[in-house]
Motif scaffolding. Structure first.
Motif, PDB file in Angstrom:
ATOM      1  N   SER A  77       0.840  -1.197   0.000  1.00 13.04           N
ATOM      2  CA  SER A  77       0.000   0.000   0.000  1.00 13.04           C
ATOM      3  C   SER A  77       0.875   1.247   0.000  1.00 13.04           C
ATOM      4  CB  SER A  77      -0.931   0.003   1.214  1.00 13.04           C
ATOM      5  OG  SER A  77      -0.168   0.114   2.390  1.00 13.04           O
ATOM      6  N   HIS A  78       0.298   2.303  -0.483  1.00 10.77           N
ATOM      7  CA  HIS A  78       0.993   3.592  -0.515  1.00 10.77           C
ATOM      8  C   HIS A  78       0.277   4.553   0.412  1.00 10.77           C
ATOM      9  CE1 HIS A  78       3.488   2.601  -3.996  1.00 10.77           C
ATOM     10  NE2 HIS A  78       2.432   1.978  -4.462  1.00 10.77           N
ATOM     11  N   HIS A  79       1.027   5.414   1.043  1.00 14.47           N
ATOM     12  CA  HIS A  79       0.413   6.500   1.801  1.00 14.47           C
ATOM     13  C   HIS A  79       1.220   7.773   1.588  1.00 14.47           C
ATOM     14  CE1 HIS A  79       3.541   5.544   4.815  1.00 14.47           C
ATOM     15  NE2 HIS A  79       3.365   6.773   5.214  1.00 14.47           N
ATOM     16  N   ASP A  80       0.530   8.849   1.702  1.00 14.87           N
ATOM     17  CA  ASP A  80       1.149  10.158   1.519  1.00 14.87           C
ATOM     18  C   ASP A  80       1.014  10.931   2.819  1.00 14.87           C
ATOM     19  OD1 ASP A  80       1.446   9.408  -1.159  1.00 14.87           O
ATOM     20  OD2 ASP A  80      -0.498  10.246  -1.678  1.00 14.87           O
ATOM     21  N   ASP A  81       2.030  11.720   3.139  1.00 12.07           N
ATOM     22  CA  ASP A  81       2.038  12.486   4.378  1.00 12.07           C
ATOM     23  C   ASP A  81       1.882  13.970   4.079  1.00 12.07           C
ATOM     24  OD1 ASP A  81       2.525  10.253   6.041  1.00 12.07           O
ATOM     25  OD2 ASP A  81       4.658  10.328   5.521  1.00 12.07           O
ATOM     26  N   PHE A  82       0.921  14.601   4.756  1.00 17.20           N
ATOM     27  CA  PHE A  82       0.814  16.050   4.697  1.00 17.20           C
ATOM     28  C   PHE A  82       1.913  16.603   5.594  1.00 17.20           C
ATOM     29  CE2 PHE A  82      -3.370  14.632   3.504  1.00 17.20           C
ATOM     30  CZ  PHE A  82      -3.667  15.463   2.437  1.00 17.20           C
ATOM     31  N   GLU A  83       2.867  17.297   4.996  1.00 13.41           N
ATOM     32  CA  GLU A  83       4.038  17.728   5.745  1.00 13.41           C
ATOM     33  C   GLU A  83       3.986  19.190   6.169  1.00 13.41           C
ATOM     34  OE1 GLU A  83       7.585  16.549   3.701  1.00 13.41           O
ATOM     35  OE2 GLU A  83       7.021  14.442   3.752  1.00 13.41           O
ATOM     36  N   ARG A  84       3.512  20.055   5.293  1.00 16.28           N
ATOM     37  CA  ARG A  84       3.459  21.485   5.610  1.00 16.28           C
ATOM     38  C   ARG A  84       2.218  22.090   4.971  1.00 16.28           C
ATOM     39  NH1 ARG A  84       8.617  20.078   4.559  1.00 16.28           N
ATOM     40  NH2 ARG A  84      10.182  20.571   6.117  1.00 16.28           N
ATOM     41  N   PHE A  85       1.695  23.129   5.627  1.00 16.78           N
ATOM     42  CA  PHE A  85       0.524  23.834   5.116  1.00 16.78           C
ATOM     43  C   PHE A  85       0.748  25.323   5.296  1.00 16.78           C
ATOM     44  CE2 PHE A  85      -3.639  25.848   5.847  1.00 16.78           C
ATOM     45  CZ  PHE A  85      -4.278  25.508   4.669  1.00 16.78           C
ATOM     46  N   ARG A  86       0.517  26.095   4.250  1.00 15.69           N
ATOM     47  CA  ARG A  86       0.627  27.561   4.307  1.00 15.69           C
ATOM     48  C   ARG A  86      -0.608  28.144   3.639  1.00 15.69           C
ATOM     49  NH1 ARG A  86       3.840  25.897   7.226  1.00 15.69           N
ATOM     50  NH2 ARG A  86       6.058  26.324   7.378  1.00 15.69           N
ATOM     51  N   TYR A  87      -0.950  29.379   4.040  1.00 14.60           N
ATOM     52  CA  TYR A  87      -2.140  29.994   3.466  1.00 14.60           C
ATOM     53  C   TYR A  87      -2.029  31.508   3.454  1.00 14.60           C
ATOM     54  CZ  TYR A  87      -3.497  31.083   8.248  1.00 14.60           C
ATOM     55  OH  TYR A  87      -3.519  31.573   9.525  1.00 14.60           O
ATOM     56  N   TYR A  88      -2.833  32.105   2.583  1.00 13.78           N
ATOM     57  CA  TYR A  88      -3.030  33.554   2.523  1.00 13.78           C
ATOM     58  C   TYR A  88      -4.531  33.782   2.481  1.00 13.78           C
ATOM     59  CZ  TYR A  88      -3.529  38.265   0.783  1.00 13.78           C
ATOM     60  OH  TYR A  88      -3.902  39.570   0.648  1.00 13.78           O
ATOM     61  N   VAL A  89      -5.024  34.628   3.360  1.00 14.66           N
ATOM     62  CA  VAL A  89      -6.412  35.089   3.319  1.00 14.66           C
ATOM     63  C   VAL A  89      -6.424  36.572   3.649  1.00 14.66           C
ATOM     64  CG1 VAL A  89      -7.476  32.875   3.926  1.00 14.66           C
ATOM     65  CG2 VAL A  89      -6.881  34.471   5.723  1.00 14.66           C
ATOM     66  N   LEU A  90      -7.454  37.242   3.198  1.00 14.36           N
ATOM     67  CA  LEU A  90      -7.617  38.648   3.546  1.00 14.36           C
ATOM     68  C   LEU A  90      -7.946  38.764   5.037  1.00 14.36           C
ATOM     69  CD1 LEU A  90      -9.843  39.814   0.568  1.00 14.36           C
ATOM     70  CD2 LEU A  90      -7.408  40.229   0.886  1.00 14.36           C
ATOM     71  N   PRO A  91      -7.594  39.886   5.671  1.00 20.02           N
ATOM     72  CA  PRO A  91      -7.930  40.063   7.088  1.00 20.02           C
ATOM     73  C   PRO A  91      -9.440  39.920   7.349  1.00 20.02           C
ATOM     74  CG  PRO A  91      -6.393  41.745   6.375  1.00 20.02           C
ATOM     75  CD  PRO A  91      -6.802  40.988   5.144  1.00 20.02           C
TER      76      PRO A  91
END
Length: 150
Positions: free
Chosen positions: A2-16
């Motif tokens: 089986s294969h699995h993928d890891d969420f390693e980093r998350f970044r975002y931009y939103v308006l205030p």
């Protein structure tokens, strides 16, 4: 196996205040206008999932145009000098759907080095004589996904 993928980093931009009508960024014909930027680390064999939502309004009254096209681009690096990794056109028809929320999705891969990368989201007008304004909301996210086996 089986294969699995890891969420390693998350970044975002939103308006205030991430709501429609909270800003006004006029778009220009043939010139990319930066809407948002995010920076994320990626390793060579990983991928980065990019998602964006951009609210905009078409100004078609008095232009003589029956529709209006906006070209959205995502660059790995600065606009114009970076690597263009994604582009798509969204359109508006006069009197029907002047207020738009465009959703973009892309998976970036083939990184030459394990390092931090900046992604730049731009928008520009396609047709001469057209007018449109980004009015919000704007959400731009990047998720690094480590591709592995397990």
């Amino acid at each position: 196996m089986s294969h699995h993928d890891d969420f390693e980093r998350f970044r975002y931009y939103v308006l205030p205040f991430n709501q429609s009508g909270k800003l006004s960024i006029p778009l220009v014909v043939g010139t990319p206008t930066t809407i948002a930027q995010i920076r994320i680390h990626s390793d060579c064999n990983d991928v980065v999932s990019l998602l964006a939502n951009v609210g905009w309004t078409a100004l078609t009254n008095g232009t003589g145009l029956s529709s209006l096209n906006v070209l959205f681009k995502i660059w790995r690096g600065p606009a114009l000098t970076g690597l263009l990794v994604y582009s798509a056109i969204d359109s508006s028809e006069r009197g029907f759907d002047n207020n738009k929320l465009t959703t973009l999705a892309h998976v970036d891969k083939n990184f030459p080095f394990s390092e931090h990368y900046t992604y730049t989201l731009t928008a520009e007008l396609v047709d001469a004589g057209s007018a449109a304004t980004v009015i919000g909301p704007i959400t731009f996210t990047a998720t690094e996904i480590g591709l592995g086996e397990g």
